[in-house]
Design a protein around this motif. Structure first.
Motif, PDB file in Angstrom:
ATOM      1  N   PRO B  25       0.813  -1.237   0.262  1.00 24.09           N
ATOM      2  CA  PRO B  25       0.077  -0.028   0.091  1.00 24.09           C
ATOM      3  C   PRO B  25       0.859   1.086   0.191  1.00 24.09           C
ATOM      4  O   PRO B  25       1.935   1.242   0.539  1.00 24.09           O
ATOM      5  CB  PRO B  25      -0.953  -0.159   1.253  1.00 24.09           C
ATOM      6  N   LEU B  26       0.350   2.079  -0.610  1.00 28.54           N
ATOM      7  CA  LEU B  26       0.942   3.702  -0.583  1.00 28.54           C
ATOM      8  C   LEU B  26       0.873   4.332   0.700  1.00 28.54           C
ATOM      9  O   LEU B  26       1.551   5.092   1.325  1.00 28.54           O
ATOM     10  CB  LEU B  26       0.633   4.454  -1.737  1.00 28.54           C
ATOM     11  N   GLU B  27      -0.515   4.105   1.187  1.00 34.28           N
ATOM     12  CA  GLU B  27      -1.050   4.949   2.309  1.00 34.28           C
ATOM     13  C   GLU B  27      -1.829   3.920   3.078  1.00 34.28           C
ATOM     14  O   GLU B  27      -2.672   3.028   2.711  1.00 34.28           O
ATOM     15  CB  GLU B  27      -1.742   6.061   1.979  1.00 34.28           C
ATOM     16  N   GLN B  28      -1.961   4.037   4.426  1.00 37.91           N
ATOM     17  CA  GLN B  28      -2.858   3.496   5.364  1.00 37.91           C
ATOM     18  C   GLN B  28      -3.584   4.265   6.054  1.00 37.91           C
ATOM     19  O   GLN B  28      -2.869   5.258   6.839  1.00 37.91           O
ATOM     20  CB  GLN B  28      -2.008   2.299   6.218  1.00 37.91           C
ATOM     21  N   HIS B  29      -5.084   3.991   6.347  1.00 38.54           N
ATOM     22  CA  HIS B  29      -5.711   4.723   7.257  1.00 38.54           C
ATOM     23  C   HIS B  29      -6.452   3.757   7.955  1.00 38.54           C
ATOM     24  O   HIS B  29      -7.093   2.742   7.576  1.00 38.54           O
ATOM     25  CB  HIS B  29      -6.653   5.885   6.380  1.00 38.54           C
ATOM     26  N   SER B  30      -6.914   4.341   8.927  1.00 42.62           N
ATOM     27  CA  SER B  30      -8.273   3.513   9.932  1.00 42.62           C
ATOM     28  C   SER B  30      -9.097   4.550  10.230  1.00 42.62           C
ATOM     29  O   SER B  30      -9.116   6.061  10.419  1.00 42.62           O
ATOM     30  CB  SER B  30      -7.669   3.157  11.254  1.00 42.62           C
ATOM     31  N   ALA B  31     -10.400   3.971  10.273  1.00 41.94           N
ATOM     32  CA  ALA B  31     -11.576   4.858  10.476  1.00 41.94           C
ATOM     33  C   ALA B  31     -12.567   3.973  10.962  1.00 41.94           C
ATOM     34  O   ALA B  31     -12.374   2.910  11.473  1.00 41.94           O
ATOM     35  CB  ALA B  31     -12.099   5.532   9.115  1.00 41.94           C
ATOM     36  N   SER B  32     -13.843   4.396  11.366  1.00 41.84           N
ATOM     37  CA  SER B  32     -14.924   3.568  11.368  1.00 41.84           C
ATOM     38  C   SER B  32     -15.959   3.908  10.552  1.00 41.84           C
ATOM     39  O   SER B  32     -16.524   4.886  10.273  1.00 41.84           O
ATOM     40  CB  SER B  32     -15.539   3.796  13.152  1.00 41.84           C
TER      41      SER B  32
END
Lengths: 274, 274
Positions: B25-32
């Motif tokens: 991956p180029l970027e990783q994010h976390s959310a709900s």
């Protein structure tokens, strides 16, 4: 016996009761306090003008007494004299396997004060559930289980909010996990799956969860109590779960109210304080 | 293969990764976010200007496929076309005993893409731990366990904050509870008692807690995997715990990184999306 204050530390909650000479409290309060100093301050704030000593249980500062021994010593441990006299009932300790009680010993003392000739096994559900072998007024041995803590945590993760449960689902899972206790974590995962796949109701899910948790505990304790008189001493809902599980094994247990036995045990300690 | 977004729902967390044609991956994010609509909005907010479809796993909206079957279908399920194309990999379901996967099937697909001739048992620790019997590219059967959830909840109740643990304490308790799985809740209560009585260190307590929890799971799963090749697919700390437990039974497991297998499985689904 004039006025005094009964106190019990149960997990994160400190319970306080205003007592006079009788067995029933005049007032009940809950707070958080985990040192004798904080206990004295809390009592002064919640019950101003109420005199007499504080007699407490569940406080680790009172230390532990090794079994075999009576659940209550000749007198509770004096923790403070001023600004108020505070005494506390030590817990019971067993070295191998390592177990402690923090309050269950006081309920045992209350029960034995009312049933001095009881010889058998006491089951005391609470933050931890203690099973104690009692003979000739002494606790011979005991073991404790973190079952209720674990069941409540899993209920929260499964999103189960109600207190009601389906008795048939409870008894089914109780018998299944008692026979195969290693399946516990698998059966708990299965409850989530059945909620997604089969539309398991919340009451059925809660019955299965508690059945699985208590089934494992029954597998562990059955040999300890089978064939002996059993008394379940606890609060209404949790005591009913254990009484139902013990009954499913063919033993009809005696039942006593946990809060009443606790206050009776604290009153016994108050009398011995002099 | 041009840009796209990989997504995985794990418990309460939604993971999002910006992907180009490559495996990393180029970027990783976390959310709900727990609906396809919220997923599209979250992706637009966190990665504005990134085009291509979203390919997700762990979403119950994609449904479940009954085993035996390959972990990945011919194409993922299309959940939305506008404002963005969203497809998701269905979980696996087994009716009796009832179990589902929500993301583990995607790691299995990634592992089998890299190891197409693997025949044996996959152990996938996560929010739930899945054990899956894999043969000829299909998942024949599986079972799942809520062990890690239960262990984390009990660690919080025991006040254990560190991630480190004492390996000797872990292996001792692993072997003890594996032999007597019904003792699980009693051994967990014993950890609290030994902390009070014997000054058990936090690392020893954590080792014992995880040893007890995994020991019960080993007792339940040992017959399922013993004598077969085993691969443990998970994140570093949890995978190490399971690999250590499997090794203690005399089977040296293969090990693969859970995140890498998840992204590989999502990339396989992306290719099949067309």
């Amino acid at each position: 016996m004039s006025e005094w204050i009964a106190a019990a530390q149960e997990g994160a909650i400190l319970w306080l009761w205003q007592m006079d000479g009788g067995p029933h409290p005049l007032e009940q309060h809950s707070a958080s306090a985990d040192t004798p100093e904080a206990l004295a301050e809390t009592a002064a704030a919640l019950m101003p003008g109420v005199g007499g000593p504080i007699v407490a249980c569940g406080l680790p500062q009172a230390g532990f007494r090794k079994v075999p021994c009576a659940p209550l010593d000749s007198a509770p441990v004096e923790l403070a004299q001023s600004p108020r006299r505070i005494a506390a009932i030590p817990g019971l300790a067993q070295e191998s396997p390592a177990h402690v009680t923090q309050g269950a010993e006081t309920k045992m003392a209350g029960f034995l004060a009312l049933n001095p000739t009881f010889d058998g096994v006491l089951c005391l559900p609470g933050t931890e559930t203690a099973w104690a072998h009692v003979s000739a007024g002494e606790v011979v041995s005991f073991q404790s289980f973190a079952t209720a803590d674990m069941a409540r945590d899993m209920a929260a993760r499964l999103g189960l909010r109600s207190e009601a449960w389906d008795e048939a689902a409870f008894l089914d899972m109780l018998s299944e996990v008692q026979a195969r206790p290693e399946k516990l974590a698998g059966r708990v995962a299965g409850i989530r799956a059945e909620g997604l796949l089969a539309g398991l109701s919340e009451n059925e899910a809660r019955g299965r969860l508690w059945g699985a948790m208590i089934g494992a505990e029954m597998a562990a304790t059955r040999a300890y109590w089978l064939g002996q008189p059993v008394a379940v001493i606890g609060e209404a809902a949790l005591a009913a779960i254990y009484a139902s599980a013990v009954t499913a094994q063919g033993t009809a247990p005696l039942q006593a109210n946990g809060r009443e036995m606790l206050l009776k045990g604290l009153a016994e300690a108050r009398e011995r304080l002099g």
